[in-house]
Write a protein that holds these residues in place. Sequence first.
Motif, PDB file in Angstrom:
ATOM      1  N   PHE A  54      -4.792   4.737  -3.656  1.00 22.66           N
ATOM      2  CA  PHE A  54      -6.228   4.960  -3.766  1.00 22.66           C
ATOM      3  C   PHE A  54      -6.564   6.425  -3.964  1.00 22.66           C
ATOM      4  CE2 PHE A  54      -5.607   1.091  -1.462  1.00 22.66           C
ATOM      5  CZ  PHE A  54      -6.552   0.238  -2.004  1.00 22.66           C
ATOM      6  N   SER A  55      -7.441   6.646  -4.903  1.00 23.47           N
ATOM      7  CA  SER A  55      -8.097   7.936  -5.044  1.00 23.47           C
ATOM      8  C   SER A  55      -9.464   7.733  -4.394  1.00 23.47           C
ATOM      9  CB  SER A  55      -8.234   8.302  -6.523  1.00 23.47           C
ATOM     10  OG  SER A  55      -8.935   9.509  -6.649  1.00 23.47           O
ATOM     11  N   LEU A  66       0.867  -1.181   0.000  1.00 20.46           N
ATOM     12  CA  LEU A  66       0.000   0.000   0.000  1.00 20.46           C
ATOM     13  C   LEU A  66       0.902   1.227   0.000  1.00 20.46           C
ATOM     14  CD1 LEU A  66      -2.651  -1.148   2.609  1.00 20.46           C
ATOM     15  CD2 LEU A  66      -2.956  -0.905   0.148  1.00 20.46           C
ATOM     16  N   SER A  67       0.684   2.118  -0.938  1.00 16.40           N
ATOM     17  CA  SER A  67       1.572   3.252  -1.103  1.00 16.40           C
ATOM     18  C   SER A  67       0.816   4.569  -1.053  1.00 16.40           C
ATOM     19  CB  SER A  67       2.310   3.136  -2.441  1.00 16.40           C
ATOM     20  OG  SER A  67       3.202   4.214  -2.591  1.00 16.40           O
ATOM     21  N   TYR A  72      -8.575  -4.415  -0.345  1.00 23.43           N
ATOM     22  CA  TYR A  72      -8.192  -4.354  -1.755  1.00 23.43           C
ATOM     23  C   TYR A  72      -6.817  -4.992  -1.961  1.00 23.43           C
ATOM     24  CZ  TYR A  72     -11.943  -1.356  -3.573  1.00 23.43           C
ATOM     25  OH  TYR A  72     -13.142  -0.851  -4.007  1.00 23.43           O
ATOM     26  N   ALA A  73      -5.886  -4.715  -1.051  1.00 26.26           N
ATOM     27  CA  ALA A  73      -4.545  -5.284  -1.170  1.00 26.26           C
ATOM     28  C   ALA A  73      -4.591  -6.806  -1.085  1.00 26.26           C
ATOM     29  CB  ALA A  73      -3.634  -4.716  -0.081  1.00 26.26           C
ATOM     30  N   ALA A  85       4.517  -2.937 -10.788  1.00 23.87           N
ATOM     31  CA  ALA A  85       3.272  -2.307 -11.258  1.00 23.87           C
ATOM     32  C   ALA A  85       2.813  -1.313 -10.195  1.00 23.87           C
ATOM     33  CB  ALA A  85       2.189  -3.361 -11.487  1.00 23.87           C
ATOM     34  N   HIS A  86       2.047  -0.343 -10.614  1.00 24.66           N
ATOM     35  CA  HIS A  86       1.430   0.607  -9.673  1.00 24.66           C
ATOM     36  C   HIS A  86       0.007   0.863 -10.136  1.00 24.66           C
ATOM     37  CE1 HIS A  86       0.922   4.871  -7.938  1.00 24.66           C
ATOM     38  NE2 HIS A  86       0.670   3.986  -6.996  1.00 24.66           N
ATOM     39  N   LYS A  87      -0.926   0.513  -9.268  1.00 22.30           N
ATOM     40  CA  LYS A  87      -2.337   0.763  -9.569  1.00 22.30           C
ATOM     41  C   LYS A  87      -2.862   1.833  -8.629  1.00 22.30           C
ATOM     42  CE  LYS A  87      -3.601  -3.833 -11.218  1.00 22.30           C
ATOM     43  NZ  LYS A  87      -4.033  -3.517 -12.579  1.00 22.30           N
ATOM     44  N   ILE A  88      -3.721   2.680  -9.177  1.00 28.34           N
ATOM     45  CA  ILE A  88      -4.464   3.638  -8.358  1.00 28.34           C
ATOM     46  C   ILE A  88      -5.932   3.275  -8.523  1.00 28.34           C
ATOM     47  CG2 ILE A  88      -5.082   6.038  -7.984  1.00 28.34           C
ATOM     48  CD1 ILE A  88      -2.329   6.806  -9.103  1.00 28.34           C
ATOM     49  N   VAL A  89      -6.536   2.858  -7.436  1.00 30.20           N
ATOM     50  CA  VAL A  89      -7.928   2.409  -7.451  1.00 30.20           C
ATOM     51  C   VAL A  89      -8.828   3.567  -7.033  1.00 30.20           C
ATOM     52  CG1 VAL A  89      -9.574   0.803  -6.413  1.00 30.20           C
ATOM     53  CG2 VAL A  89      -7.244   0.037  -6.938  1.00 30.20           C
ATOM     54  N   ASP A  90      -9.893   3.775  -7.790  1.00 30.27           N
ATOM     55  CA  ASP A  90     -10.876   4.809  -7.465  1.00 30.27           C
ATOM     56  C   ASP A  90     -11.975   4.221  -6.585  1.00 30.27           C
ATOM     57  OD1 ASP A  90      -9.770   6.944  -8.995  1.00 30.27           O
ATOM     58  OD2 ASP A  90     -10.576   6.026 -10.813  1.00 30.27           O
ATOM     59  N   ILE A  91     -12.098   4.771  -5.400  1.00 29.92           N
ATOM     60  CA  ILE A  91     -13.229   4.464  -4.512  1.00 29.92           C
ATOM     61  C   ILE A  91     -13.708   5.794  -3.964  1.00 29.92           C
ATOM     62  CG2 ILE A  91     -12.578   2.098  -3.918  1.00 29.92           C
ATOM     63  CD1 ILE A  91     -11.289   3.092  -1.410  1.00 29.92           C
ATOM     64  N   ASP A  92     -14.934   5.862  -3.515  1.00 33.63           N
ATOM     65  CA  ASP A  92     -15.473   7.152  -3.083  1.00 33.63           C
ATOM     66  C   ASP A  92     -15.904   7.101  -1.626  1.00 33.63           C
ATOM     67  OD1 ASP A  92     -16.476   9.679  -2.885  1.00 33.63           O
ATOM     68  OD2 ASP A  92     -18.025   9.418  -4.410  1.00 33.63           O
ATOM     69  N   LEU A  93     -14.965   7.414  -0.739  1.00 32.85           N
ATOM     70  CA  LEU A  93     -15.281   7.441   0.685  1.00 32.85           C
ATOM     71  C   LEU A  93     -16.010   8.717   1.090  1.00 32.85           C
ATOM     72  CD1 LEU A  93     -12.070   5.816   2.203  1.00 32.85           C
ATOM     73  CD2 LEU A  93     -14.259   4.762   1.613  1.00 32.85           C
ATOM     74  N   ARG A  94     -16.225   9.618   0.119  1.00 34.00           N
ATOM     75  CA  ARG A  94     -17.029  10.814   0.404  1.00 34.00           C
ATOM     76  C   ARG A  94     -18.482  10.429   0.675  1.00 34.00           C
ATOM     77  NH1 ARG A  94     -15.703  14.083  -4.887  1.00 34.00           N
ATOM     78  NH2 ARG A  94     -16.207  11.988  -5.588  1.00 34.00           N
ATOM     79  N   GLN A  95     -18.879   9.253   0.196  1.00 37.17           N
ATOM     80  CA  GLN A  95     -20.250   8.783   0.405  1.00 37.17           C
ATOM     81  C   GLN A  95     -20.600   8.709   1.887  1.00 37.17           C
ATOM     82  OE1 GLN A  95     -22.492   8.139  -2.144  1.00 37.17           O
ATOM     83  NE2 GLN A  95     -20.864   9.045  -3.362  1.00 37.17           N
TER      84      GLN A  95
END
Length: 121
Positions: free
Chosen positions: A35-36, A9-10, A110-111, A59-69
């Motif tokens: 994470f975004s 996790l970065s 997720y990880a 590899a580097h992935k940026i996953v979109d999740i919306d914790l603003r909900q």
Amino acid sequence: MSIKKAVVLSSGGIDSTTAMAMAINDGFDAYSLSFSYGQRHSAELDAARRVARALSAHAHKIVDIDLRQFGGSALTDTIEVPKHDHVNELTADEIPITYVPARNTIFLSYAMAWAEVLKAQ
């Protein structure tokens, strides 16, 4: 010999950067995960990208999740981010308003999912 893989996790900060460097030093291919999540700024994602590139993550992935909900944090809600001039202004007995509820637990889930797909150690 099989290649050892590690999902790291970065956030782009010193702790996650050190963890990634240690995994690489221990012979793992690092798979960087960021994470975004609806945070108000992108500085940490920019730093995570630079770290993954500098450390040659596999590899580097940026996953979109919306914790603003859910809100509840000055980082993901309309709550004002407090400004402090000195550490003495902070109170140790309160959870900071910048704490994002369950954020790290969600990130770990997720990880774990990616690690399972990668057959990572």
